[in-house]
Design a protein around this motif. Sequence first.
Motif, mmCIF file in Angstrom:
data_model
loop_
_atom_site.group_PDB
_atom_site.id
_atom_site.type_symbol
_atom_site.label_atom_id
_atom_site.label_comp_id
_atom_site.label_asym_id
_atom_site.label_seq_id
_atom_site.Cartn_x
_atom_site.Cartn_y
_atom_site.Cartn_z
ATOM 1 N N LEU A 136 -2.587 -1.604 -12.502
ATOM 2 C CA LEU A 136 -3.541 -1.657 -11.677
ATOM 3 C C LEU A 136 -3.047 -1.480 -10.300
ATOM 4 C CD1 LEU A 136 -6.617 -1.672 -10.895
ATOM 5 C CD2 LEU A 136 -6.666 -3.999 -11.104
ATOM 6 N N THR B 226 -1.711 1.678 -9.506
ATOM 7 C CA THR B 226 -2.804 2.841 -9.495
ATOM 8 C C THR B 226 -3.486 2.668 -8.060
ATOM 9 O OG1 THR B 226 -3.451 2.480 -11.827
ATOM 10 C CG2 THR B 226 -5.150 3.510 -10.480
ATOM 11 N N SER C 33 -8.129 0.770 -13.832
ATOM 12 C CA SER C 33 -7.176 1.857 -13.599
ATOM 13 C C SER C 33 -7.707 3.102 -13.538
ATOM 14 C CB SER C 33 -5.917 1.614 -14.231
ATOM 15 O OG SER C 33 -5.212 0.455 -13.694
ATOM 16 N N ARG D 288 -9.180 6.005 -10.613
ATOM 17 C CA ARG D 288 -8.411 7.128 -10.511
ATOM 18 C C ARG D 288 -9.702 8.089 -10.615
ATOM 19 N NH1 ARG D 288 -5.774 8.216 -7.584
ATOM 20 N NH2 ARG D 288 -5.248 10.256 -8.589
#
Length: 416
Positions: A269, A272, A382, A386
């Motif tokens: 995470l 990310t 995550s 995204r």
Amino acid sequence: MKKLISTALLLIIISYVSLMSQTQLSDSAKVSLMTVSPWTEQVYALYGHSVLKIEDDSTGVDACFNYGYFDPSQPNFLYHFIRGETDYVLGVTSYQDFIAENTFKGLEVVEQELNLTLDQKQQLWEDLYINSLPENRQYRYNFLFDNCATRPRDMVENIIGKPIVYPSSKPNQTFRDLIHECVHEFAWMEFGIDLVLGSGADRYITNREKMFLPHYLMVAFEDAKVHKSDVYNPPLIKSSVKLLEADNEDVERNEWNILKPMPVAFALLILTLLISFFQLRYNHNKTALIYDTILFSIAGIAGLIVTFLVFFSEHPITSPNWNLAWLHIGHLFAVVLFWLKSLKKLVYYYHFTNFAVLCLFLLSWWFLPQQLPLATIPFVMSLWLRSGINFIIERNDYLKNRQFKTARYMQAGWRR
């Protein structure tokens, strides 16, 4: 010639088994449930093992009936195992071989002699040998409802013919809870099992259903009573003895705490977040594209397994599975679209849909009828982050292009 030899050998084996099945046990015959402790060297042995032993010194009977044999070298074994189409067989070994094997492994073995009449022992002996015949010994294995522990239990119940009253156990336990007890030391295995088990694994189970684990079968047998009348309920177990003490030192795990699911999920995470920041701040679209390809490919491969178990497996508790909300094969198709500029609009809709679904999934986390590991949250976030970032960037680009086109058309009109 070879065919004649094979036929002769088969007839000899059948004749031997038939002769053994006709053996009349003596009063000194002993029937026992043998319970073996878990063995950490093999995945299938983490749950322990149960064996029925019949021993009679007067007639020379010495047999351990084991419903836990399987052949991993069978063609497409892994495929059939995942589908729940694995066939196990009933094998017969001597008591000496059984003890020697578990002594070598350093496992604990507990023997519980069953409180049976001579007729019941004889019937059980004959039934077990009939089951061990080549044409009868194979059965369709089911980890929860038909395995090496439930088969001996069912055989004993059928022979006794009277209701067996089992003692109460810890209330409000589920299949998932009991499986966790067996694999808790293996964090990634526990996490993976939680991903593939559906909501059916989280219903409260009965005392009898808990006996799919050999340890719970042993504990249930220890204090069980045979209900013969209102005033006479003899114990199921005549005596118990620990034949072998556990002599296998706990294997030191190579699984460092920082490499367990939760730390890895948070590290992912954070990575990310960094990728998303650099994409927004410095327009590192190529780096973000490569990262998205890797991230969504892994999620898609995991989703392929979950999808297969939900829709094509015969396992009873893999469907429905709420992990399909974030692990599904759609990610694999999306990865291909990421690299095709001509299908940029489809990528935009994919990220919007995925972002919306994951928002609902995260918001309804505590209300889902399925126990999900906490490490799932940062993994899901995550993917959620995204898709959200890509959706925002694509949305802004779309609005800018539309504004640019509108302004250009207006300027063209003024020139006229």
